[in-house]
Design an enzyme around this catalytic site. Structure first.
Site, PDB file in Angstrom:
ATOM      1  N   LYS A 197       0.860  -1.292  -0.050  1.00 51.87           N
ATOM      2  CA  LYS A 197      -0.003   0.062  -0.033  1.00 51.87           C
ATOM      3  C   LYS A 197       0.774   1.288   0.027  1.00 51.87           C
ATOM      4  O   LYS A 197       0.549   2.064  -0.595  1.00 51.87           O
ATOM      5  CB  LYS A 197      -0.877  -0.026   1.171  1.00 51.87           C
ATOM      6  CG  LYS A 197      -1.748   1.351   1.610  1.00 51.87           C
ATOM      7  CD  LYS A 197      -2.731   1.748   0.541  1.00 51.87           C
ATOM      8  CE  LYS A 197      -2.925   3.211   0.742  1.00 51.87           C
ATOM      9  NZ  LYS A 197      -4.193   3.650  -0.282  1.00 51.87           N
ATOM     10  N   CYS A 251      -3.434  11.458   1.504  1.00 51.09           N
ATOM     11  CA  CYS A 251      -2.805   9.881   1.097  1.00 51.09           C
ATOM     12  C   CYS A 251      -1.390  10.068   0.580  1.00 51.09           C
ATOM     13  O   CYS A 251      -0.234   9.674   1.059  1.00 51.09           O
ATOM     14  CB  CYS A 251      -3.545   8.955   0.412  1.00 51.09           C
ATOM     15  SG  CYS A 251      -5.179   8.399   0.990  1.00 51.09           S
TER      16      CYS A 251
END
Ligand code: NAD
Length: 394
Positions: A197, A251
């Site tokens: 991720k 993010c």
């Protein structure tokens, strides 16, 4: 656990696909809103899904976790001073699960975390309470990859990477996601899933930093970065991304630091990319200052505040940072244009219509490539001096 941009859509999707879901959050206002069949975040289709799920009784919001088969932790993971990961919410949510957990339960951490967090924090806290991962409960990481604006579709359709702290944990989590995910469910170990991720977002950040560094070079050498990128991309194996005023959102501007924190000696490139991207608003401001010096008190139109085109999200937005800095440091009259907001988020500044601002402005700074801006008549940009940080006019 956590009914935000990730947790609430996931809860609503599961609840409308045959599961009974309890959504847990610390905020009483969030619980009240959801139990009234409404939503507190902007995401297409989410309101209808939540309304249906609450009306049918398959979704309810609670302050503490009840008994269940599976628990998903979707709490925030920001960073604190020195870009160190702040895992307090993950720890608190894990501790809150302990009284509810029963043998055979599945606990999945969906929040984005540095490698080893699932094992060394979540599984450790549970083990301290007598619940050993792989023996009493199953503990895994399944990072979320959803794109804001398309979350309802992507929660179901995206491929998932699922990593347990033991093989039995991986298998239990894999079966859970295969129960509602249409994309492929890839099984691996927890640490690999965690780094996968982070690698995705750091990859984007490093590549954007390269384009932004070229923009800095071009501005110093008085060259057109858009022409340089376009011509370089004629090479069959080169694909340079587009530069911009920086990198925003919660993010890409955050997650690379989690890799750096895990292996500081090994990540000079990832750390430098973060610094290049974080330095871009200042470079845009410097360019603007040079232009503004030609006027006594210039009228400056700033086009866009959000962190990317066609949305209203201003979290970590470099455009917002540029406009704030101009407001605080330049003797200028500012006209801020953001068609996705009703009110200006900056005290003392009003929002303007794009065309009116462009007609009045001495200087225009284009900070976001919104669709609405692309449709504006080009002649509006011919009179004022223009800094086009996103290549809108290219
Ligand atoms: N938003 C995205 O598009 C996205 C995409 C991929 C991954 N992620 C990751 O998912 C995680 C969650 O992000 P988000 O955007 O949904 O955050 P968010 O801030 O929108 O929502 C988090 C929610 O968790 C609640 N919360 C905090 N501590 C809690 C606790 N101890 N118990 C119960 N609830 C608690 C908060 O009140 C809040 O409502 C983060 O790690 C983020 O990096 C987000």
């Amino acid at each position: 656990m956590g009914l935000g941009y990730v947790g609430l859509p996931t809860a609503a999707v599961l609840a409308t696909r045959g599961r009974r879901v309890a959504g847990v959050d610390l905020r009483a206002d969030v619980l009240d809103t959801i139990n009234a069949g409404q939503v507190h975040i902007v995401e297409p289709e989410l309101d209808a899904l939540v309304r249906a799920a609450v009306a049918s009784g398959s979704l309810r919001a609670l302050p503490t976790p009840p008994a269940a088969d599976a628990y998903l932790i979707c709490v925030p993971t920001p960073f604190r001073d020195g870009h160190q990961p702040d895992l307090r919410h993950v720890e608190a949510a894990t501790r809150a699960l302990v009284p509810a957990l029963r043998p055979g339960n599945l606990v999945v951490l969906e929040s984005t975390v540095p490698p080893t967090t699932t094992r060394d924090l979540v599984a450790r806290v549970l083990a301290e309470a007598g619940l050993v991962a792989g023996r009493d409960v199953f503990v895994a990481h399944a990072p979320e990859r959803v794109l804001p604006g398309a979350v309802i579709r992507e929660v179901v359709q995206n491929a998932r990477v699922v990593g347990g702290v033991t093989e039995a944990c991986t298998e239990a989590a894999g079966r859970f996601y295969e129960g509602f995910v249409e994309g492929e469910v890839h099984r691996t170990r927890a640490e690999t899933a965690e780094l996968v991720k982070l690698s995705e977002n750091a990859y984007r950040d490093v590549n954007i930093a390269y384009a932004n560094e070229l923009a800095n070079v071009c501005s110093r050498l008085e060259l057109d970065v858009w022409e340089v990128v376009e011509l370089a991309n004629e090479h069959p194996r080169v694909n340079i991304l587009r530069p911009g005023p920086g990198v925003g959102g919660h993010c890409i501007a955050v997650d690379p630091w989690f890799i750096v924190a895990s292996a500081p000696e090994d990540t000079p490139l990832i750390a430098a990319a973060r610094q290049v991207n974080d330095g871009r608003p200042q470079r845009v401001l410097d360019q603007l200052r040079t232009l503004a010096e030609r006027f006594k008190r210039p009228r400056i139109a700033c086009l866009g505040l959000s962190y990317k085109p066609n949305i209203d999200d201003i979290r970590e937005s470099p455009a917002l940072e540029v406009v704030r800095s101009i407001h605080e440091s330049l003797p200028a009259e500012l006209m801020v244009v953001e068609p996705h907001l009703r009110e200006s988020p900056i005290d003392g500044l009003e929002l303007f219509e794009a065309e009116a601002a462009l007609r009045e402005a001495d200087v225009v700074v284009i900070l976001v490539g919104h669709r609405q801006f692309r449709r504006l008549p080009r002649e509006l940009f011919t009179r004022p001096s223009v800094i086009d940080t996103v290549g809108l006019l290219v």
